[in-house]
Design an enzyme around this catalytic site. Sequence first.
Site, PDB file in Angstrom:
ATOM      1  N   HIS A   7       0.434   0.472 -13.035  1.00 13.10           N
ATOM      2  CA  HIS A   7       1.204  -0.710 -13.410  1.00 13.10           C
ATOM      3  C   HIS A   7       2.684  -0.336 -13.548  1.00 13.10           C
ATOM      4  O   HIS A   7       3.002   0.690 -14.162  1.00 13.10           O
ATOM      5  CB  HIS A   7       0.670  -1.286 -14.724  1.00 13.10           C
ATOM      6  CG  HIS A   7       1.307  -2.585 -15.086  1.00 13.10           C
ATOM      7  ND1 HIS A   7       1.206  -3.715 -14.295  1.00 13.10           N
ATOM      8  CD2 HIS A   7       2.098  -2.937 -16.144  1.00 13.10           C
ATOM      9  CE1 HIS A   7       1.884  -4.703 -14.845  1.00 13.10           C
ATOM     10  NE2 HIS A   7       2.437  -4.259 -15.969  1.00 13.10           N
ATOM     11  N   GLY A  51       0.802  -1.229   0.000  1.00 15.23           N
ATOM     12  CA  GLY A  51       0.000   0.000   0.000  1.00 15.23           C
ATOM     13  C   GLY A  51       0.827   1.267   0.000  1.00 15.23           C
ATOM     14  O   GLY A  51       0.345   2.317   0.431  1.00 15.23           O
ATOM     15  N   SER A  52       2.053   1.207  -0.529  1.00 11.50           N
ATOM     16  CA  SER A  52       2.849   2.448  -0.566  1.00 11.50           C
ATOM     17  C   SER A  52       2.185   3.468  -1.496  1.00 11.50           C
ATOM     18  O   SER A  52       2.308   4.678  -1.272  1.00 11.50           O
ATOM     19  CB  SER A  52       4.290   2.168  -0.983  1.00 11.50           C
ATOM     20  OG  SER A  52       4.379   1.827  -2.343  1.00 11.50           O
ATOM     21  N   ASN A  53       1.491   3.002  -2.504  1.00 11.71           N
ATOM     22  CA  ASN A  53       0.790   3.943  -3.393  1.00 11.71           C
ATOM     23  C   ASN A  53      -0.476   4.492  -2.739  1.00 11.71           C
ATOM     24  O   ASN A  53      -0.832   5.648  -2.968  1.00 11.71           O
ATOM     25  CB  ASN A  53       0.497   3.284  -4.733  1.00 11.71           C
ATOM     26  CG  ASN A  53       1.765   3.161  -5.561  1.00 11.71           C
ATOM     27  OD1 ASN A  53       2.219   4.143  -6.143  1.00 11.71           O
ATOM     28  ND2 ASN A  53       2.349   1.974  -5.578  1.00 11.71           N
ATOM     29  N   ASN A 112      -5.978   2.188 -12.936  1.00  8.57           N
ATOM     30  CA  ASN A 112      -5.017   1.157 -12.537  1.00  8.57           C
ATOM     31  C   ASN A 112      -3.597   1.694 -12.686  1.00  8.57           C
ATOM     32  O   ASN A 112      -3.310   2.506 -13.567  1.00  8.57           O
ATOM     33  CB  ASN A 112      -5.176  -0.095 -13.400  1.00  8.57           C
ATOM     34  CG  ASN A 112      -4.246  -1.221 -12.975  1.00  8.57           C
ATOM     35  OD1 ASN A 112      -4.152  -1.536 -11.785  1.00  8.57           O
ATOM     36  ND2 ASN A 112      -3.542  -1.830 -13.922  1.00  8.57           N
TER      37      ASN A 112
HETATM   38  C1  GAR Z   1       2.950  -1.321  -7.575  1.00  6.33           C
HETATM   39  O1  GAR Z   1       4.237  -1.412  -8.118  1.00  6.33           O
HETATM   40  C2  GAR Z   1       1.909  -1.400  -8.672  1.00  6.33           C
HETATM   41  O2  GAR Z   1       2.277  -0.759  -9.852  1.00  6.33           O
HETATM   42  C3  GAR Z   1       1.820  -2.891  -8.861  1.00  6.33           C
HETATM   43  O3  GAR Z   1       1.791  -3.389  -7.548  1.00  6.33           O
HETATM   44  C4  GAR Z   1       2.645  -2.569  -6.737  1.00  6.33           C
HETATM   45  C5  GAR Z   1       1.935  -2.231  -5.447  1.00  6.33           C
HETATM   46  O4  GAR Z   1       2.791  -1.566  -4.551  1.00  6.33           O
HETATM   47  N1  GAR Z   1       0.653  -3.264  -9.646  1.00  6.33           N
HETATM   48  C6  GAR Z   1       0.672  -4.232 -10.557  1.00  6.33           C
HETATM   49  O5  GAR Z   1       1.629  -4.948 -10.753  1.00  6.33           O
HETATM   50  C7  GAR Z   1      -0.612  -4.408 -11.322  1.00  6.33           C
HETATM   51  N2  GAR Z   1      -0.453  -5.354 -12.366  1.00  6.33           N
HETATM   52  P1  GAR Z   1       2.208  -0.924  -3.222  1.00  6.33           P
HETATM   53  O6  GAR Z   1       1.353  -1.997  -2.564  1.00  6.33           O
HETATM   54  O7  GAR Z   1       3.420  -0.576  -2.408  1.00  6.33           O
HETATM   55  O8  GAR Z   1       1.395   0.285  -3.623  1.00  6.33           O
END
Ligand code: GAR
Length: 202
Positions: free
Chosen positions: A118, A13-15, A116
């Site tokens: 990616h 969940g850093s995003n 989304n």
């Molecule tokens: C992120 O790098 C996002 O782009 C990726 O999951 C990670 C989640 O990081 N998404 C995908 O690969 C979708 N196909 P987070 O949990 O630290 O936000």
Amino acid sequence: MTGRLVVLASGSGSNLQALIDAAAEGRLDAEIVAVYVNRRGAFARTRADEHGIPQEFVPMRPFLDAATDDRAGREAYDRDLADRIATHRPDAIVCAGWMHLFTRAFLDRVGVPVVNLHPALPGEFPGAHAIDDAWAAHLDHGLARTGVMVHLVPDEGVDDGPVLRTGEVPIRPDDTRETLEGRIHELEHHLLVEAVGELIGS
Ligand code: GAR
């Protein structure tokens, strides 16, 4: 008007945190009204709790077990999730590390844009292992850049749809898999906030 966001996450969940911070610091005119996760241990839940954002774990397993086939189970899950989300009246839904492919049952029901994120450039390395795939391509044949994209989810395509933001990340000779991932996440945090801000007009 402050945009209402529902964020879907499966992992760290850093995003999600980037969106929370941007909203708190006035860089994004948004309120994160709910977070849904599909993995019990997702750290995104803790981040939501720490900021007083309602969060819920909605597993897919019970829907798959109750259905006649995999497709029917996924559709039942998607309808249920869409109905839960609707109670928060969001202006947009943000998939921030959401490892689940929606069926049309979800997209037809929510009636608001689904965004989304990616960790790859458009058309490259779709799926859950984009950073690993880019790193393998670097080791195998010297791939010298990868990137990030933020896009709308119009249909059941995997990590594909109208692009809102994209950015390249060079793969440096002294990179490790970890340093590359770090720079990808840094760019994601920036581009996701920008893209969502523009989408909701903040
Ligand atoms: C992120 O790098 C996002 O782009 C990726 O999951 C990670 C989640 O990081 N998404 C995908 O690969 C979708 N196909 P987070 O949990 O630290 O936000």
